[in-house]
Design a protein around this motif. Structure first.
Motif, short mmCIF file in Angstrom:
data_model
loop_
_atom_site.label_atom_id
_atom_site.label_comp_id
_atom_site.label_asym_id
_atom_site.label_seq_id
_atom_site.Cartn_x
_atom_site.Cartn_y
_atom_site.Cartn_z
N LEU A 46 42.75 -25.37 -48.28
CA LEU A 46 41.41 -25.34 -48.87
C LEU A 46 40.43 -26.18 -48.06
O LEU A 46 39.28 -25.79 -47.89
CB LEU A 46 41.46 -25.84 -50.32
CG LEU A 46 42.09 -24.87 -51.32
CD1 LEU A 46 42.28 -25.55 -52.66
CD2 LEU A 46 41.25 -23.61 -51.46
N SER A 47 40.88 -27.30 -47.54
CA SER A 47 40.02 -28.16 -46.72
C SER A 47 39.55 -27.44 -45.47
O SER A 47 38.41 -27.62 -45.02
CB SER A 47 40.75 -29.45 -46.34
OG SER A 47 41.06 -30.20 -47.47
N ILE A 48 40.42 -26.63 -44.91
CA ILE A 48 40.03 -25.85 -43.74
C ILE A 48 38.94 -24.86 -44.11
O ILE A 48 37.93 -24.73 -43.41
CB ILE A 48 41.27 -25.14 -43.12
CG1 ILE A 48 42.19 -26.18 -42.49
CG2 ILE A 48 40.84 -24.08 -42.11
CD1 ILE A 48 43.54 -25.64 -42.09
N VAL A 49 39.11 -24.18 -45.23
CA VAL A 49 38.09 -23.23 -45.69
C VAL A 49 36.78 -23.95 -45.98
O VAL A 49 35.70 -23.49 -45.57
CB VAL A 49 38.59 -22.46 -46.93
CG1 VAL A 49 37.48 -21.60 -47.54
CG2 VAL A 49 39.80 -21.60 -46.58
N TYR A 50 36.85 -25.08 -46.67
CA TYR A 50 35.64 -25.85 -46.97
C TYR A 50 34.93 -26.28 -45.69
O TYR A 50 33.70 -26.23 -45.59
CB TYR A 50 35.96 -27.11 -47.78
CG TYR A 50 36.65 -26.89 -49.10
CD1 TYR A 50 36.56 -25.67 -49.79
CD2 TYR A 50 37.42 -27.90 -49.66
CE1 TYR A 50 37.22 -25.50 -51.01
CE2 TYR A 50 38.06 -27.73 -50.88
CZ TYR A 50 37.96 -26.53 -51.54
OH TYR A 50 38.59 -26.37 -52.75
N SER A 51 35.70 -26.71 -44.70
CA SER A 51 35.13 -27.17 -43.43
C SER A 51 34.47 -26.02 -42.69
O SER A 51 33.39 -26.19 -42.10
CB SER A 51 36.21 -27.80 -42.56
OG SER A 51 36.75 -28.94 -43.20
N GLU A 52 35.09 -24.85 -42.72
CA GLU A 52 34.50 -23.69 -42.06
C GLU A 52 33.20 -23.28 -42.75
O GLU A 52 32.20 -22.99 -42.09
CB GLU A 52 35.49 -22.54 -42.03
CG GLU A 52 36.63 -22.79 -41.07
CD GLU A 52 37.72 -21.73 -41.11
OE1 GLU A 52 37.68 -20.84 -42.00
OE2 GLU A 52 38.62 -21.80 -40.27
N LEU A 53 33.20 -23.27 -44.08
CA LEU A 53 31.97 -22.95 -44.82
C LEU A 53 30.87 -23.96 -44.52
O LEU A 53 29.72 -23.59 -44.28
CB LEU A 53 32.25 -22.90 -46.32
CG LEU A 53 32.99 -21.69 -46.84
CD1 LEU A 53 33.41 -21.89 -48.29
CD2 LEU A 53 32.12 -20.45 -46.72
N ALA A 54 31.24 -25.23 -44.56
CA ALA A 54 30.25 -26.28 -44.30
C ALA A 54 29.72 -26.19 -42.87
O ALA A 54 28.52 -26.38 -42.63
CB ALA A 54 30.86 -27.65 -44.57
N GLY A 55 30.58 -25.89 -41.91
CA GLY A 55 30.15 -25.72 -40.53
C GLY A 55 29.20 -24.55 -40.37
O GLY A 55 28.21 -24.62 -39.64
N ALA A 56 29.48 -23.45 -41.08
CA ALA A 56 28.60 -22.29 -41.03
C ALA A 56 27.24 -22.61 -41.65
O ALA A 56 26.19 -22.24 -41.10
CB ALA A 56 29.24 -21.11 -41.75
N VAL A 57 27.23 -23.32 -42.77
CA VAL A 57 25.97 -23.70 -43.42
C VAL A 57 25.17 -24.65 -42.53
O VAL A 57 23.96 -24.49 -42.38
CB VAL A 57 26.24 -24.31 -44.82
CG1 VAL A 57 25.01 -25.00 -45.37
CG2 VAL A 57 26.72 -23.23 -45.78
#
Length: 124
Positions: A46-57
């Motif tokens: 989940l942290s990987i997914v959160y980090s990818e979303l945050a990086g995209a934003v």
């Protein structure tokens, strides 16, 4: 601006996600920390997914400086993450700390790359 928004998003997702998982699977948590290797692995995913979303934003909000914003976000997450992981050094296994910290910067960069490819139409 984008780095700050990405950090706030990541924090909200991480804290909210952990709270939700702890309420759904209380037997997997003790004193606010996951205790089962399976739950720790799920939290890492989940942290990987959160980090990818945050990086995209961060990249989206900081155009045309999206790469810089994603890297700044990853660095900030790494610094704060190291401080938080230090607090849990006696509670969580070493493999979790290492994996968690190692994935932050690359995952925010991947989020930037995904966003960049979506915008440019170069998916696939």
């Amino acid at each position: 601006m984008g780095s700050v928004a990405g950090f706030v998003l990541w924090s909200a997702l991480f804290l909210g996600g952990n709270a939700l998982l702890a309420s759904l699977f209380p037997q997997q948590f003790a004193q606010g920390a996951a205790v089962s290797p399976t739950m720790l692995a799920a939290l890492l995913a989940l942290s990987i997914v959160y980090s990818e979303l945050a990086g995209a934003v961060a990249s989206w909000l900081s155009r045309p400086f999206g790469a810089r914003a994603a890297l700044t976000l990853g660095g900030a997450l790494l610094l704060v993450g190291a401080a938080v992981q230090w607090q849990y050094r006696e509670t969580l296994p070493l493999w979790y700390h290492v994996a968690f910290l190692a994935m932050l910067l690359p995952s925010t960069w991947v989020g930037h790359l995904i966003f960049s490819r979506v915008v440019s139409g170069r998916l696939g």
